[in-house]
Scaffold this active site. Structure first.
Site, PDB file in Angstrom:
ATOM      1  N   GLN A   1      -5.179  -1.609   9.454  1.00  0.00           N
ATOM      2  CA  GLN A   1      -5.010  -2.895   8.742  1.00  0.00           C
ATOM      3  C   GLN A   1      -5.545  -3.978  10.026  1.00  0.00           C
ATOM      4  O   GLN A   1      -5.246  -4.043  10.980  1.00  0.00           O
ATOM      5  CB  GLN A   1      -3.365  -3.211   8.680  1.00  0.00           C
TER       6      GLN A   1
ATOM      7  N   LYS B   1       0.863  -1.192  -0.227  1.00  0.00           N
ATOM      8  CA  LYS B   1       0.004  -0.010  -0.036  1.00  0.00           C
ATOM      9  C   LYS B   1       0.979   1.116  -0.128  1.00  0.00           C
ATOM     10  O   LYS B   1       0.727   2.404  -0.903  1.00  0.00           O
ATOM     11  CB  LYS B   1      -0.975  -0.021   1.153  1.00  0.00           C
TER      12      LYS B   1
ATOM     13  N   ASP C   1     -11.560   2.456   4.009  1.00  0.00           N
ATOM     14  CA  ASP C   1     -11.782   0.912   3.780  1.00  0.00           C
ATOM     15  C   ASP C   1     -13.272   0.730   3.831  1.00  0.00           C
ATOM     16  O   ASP C   1     -13.760  -0.429   3.560  1.00  0.00           O
ATOM     17  CB  ASP C   1     -11.453   0.375   5.020  1.00  0.00           C
TER      18      ASP C   1
END
Ligand code: NAP
Length: 294
Positions: free
Chosen positions: A98, A54, A121
């Site tokens: 994460q 990422k 997200d």
């Protein structure tokens, strides 16, 4: 007949290039550099690999990338404190924590602490609720990638019969909402569904997001259907190394489907590219600019 293989690697590269062009434009025209903050708690090796990828791709797109690594035994208060600071930081437009988090941390509370405007997200209940209500929202990246891959084959999904196997908040549920937005007719299946092969045989579009290697067999597929394989399982291979296997028996399905995503090289490639799209969209929305052209 042999199915067309949907090249996720290529489609993701094209998408990243379009994001980079738009990032350059908003920098030039509005002095805006979209910024993504990734928070990694602990040292799970798979998560470390994702975070590195990422970081690299965010920088390659011309965005600012901020990495925060916290020890596995960090307290809930400290983690939520960091999220609060990122919420207030004007250089940060996207925040991604994460997952999975180490045991002892309350994932739901952590996600709820993220400013919904920076929730790239798409997991905050505000965004999930807006998506379910058909309102504009930041949507989870993997389902967004699934839609882009499907539309590389079908210009319109209107009226098509879609089957989504799996009902997680991360993949299955938001994918159903995105398919409804495309006017597909959607069935969602899960571990309690009856006669999954039969449900599958009726579907023009099959999305497998289960995590059970090669569960979907070739004779479950309607001839000519488009198959999007989200599943990723790492299995030992003959040479003593490991290999990634999807939820679909690829070789069997290849002979019957019209188009299919490989694993690896399919959906997985799209997830980070869509994270960049979400970060750019969030930055433009926060600045009050029109949505970018990606
Ligand atoms: P998850 O939270 O474990 O959800 C799995 C879903 O599959 C659940 O809804 C479960 O049903 C359903 N299921 C389990 N066994 C089933 C069966 N025999 N028949 C039908 N449905 C069944 O997993 P997830 O996070 O959605 O991820 C799914 C897969 O996608 C995993 O392999 C994951 O690694 C992969 N993934 C890939 C990406 C990517 O970027 N490519 C991103 C995210 C996830 P119940 O709800 O009834 O338990």
């Amino acid at each position: 007949m042999t199915a067309r293989i949907i090249d996720g690697k290529l489609i993701a590269a094209e998408l990243r290039a379009r994001v980079a062009d738009e990032v350059a434009r908003v920098q030039r025209e509005h002095d805006l550099t979209p910024g993504l903050a990734v928070v990694l708690v602990g040292n799970d090796p798979a998560s470390e690999v994702y975070v590195r990828s990422k970081h690299k791709q965010t920088q390659a797109a011309g965005m600012a990338s901020f990495e925060h690594v916290l020890p596995a035994d960090v307290t809930q208060e400290k983690l939520i404190g960091l999220i609060g600071r990122l919420n207030r930081d004007p250089a940060v437009h996207g925040i991604l924590v994460q997952l999975p988090l180490p045991k002892g941390l309350d994932t739901e509370a952590v996600i709820a602490a993220i400013d919904p405007a920076k929730d790239v997200d798409g997991l905050h209940p505000n965004n999930a609720g807006r998506l379910a209500g058909g309102l504009p929202a930041l949507s989870p990246c993997t389902p967004l990638g699934c839609i882009i891959l499907t539309k590389s084959i079908h210009e319109s999904l209107e009226g098509m019969d879609a089957l989504v196997i799996g009902r997680s908040n991360l993949v299955g549920r938001p994918l159903v909402q995105l398919l409804l937005n495309e006017n597909a007719t959607v069935t969602i299946a899960h571990s309690r569904s009856r006669d999954l092969p039969d449900l599958c045989r009726r579907a023009d579009l099959v999305y497998a997001a289960v995590g059970k290697p090669e569960m979907v067999r070739g004779d479950w597929i309607k001839p000519g259907a488009t198959v999007i394989d989200v599943g990723i399982t790492r299995l030992p291979s003959d040479d003593g190394k490991t290999r990634l296997v999807g939820d679909v028996a690829f070789t069997e399905a290849l002979a019957i489907a019209g188009a299919i995503t490989p694993v690896p090289g399919g959906v997985g490639q799209m997830t980070v590219a869509c994270l960049l799209v979400n970060t750019l969209r969030a930055a433009c929305a926060i600045r009050g600019l029109p949505p970018p052209a990606v």
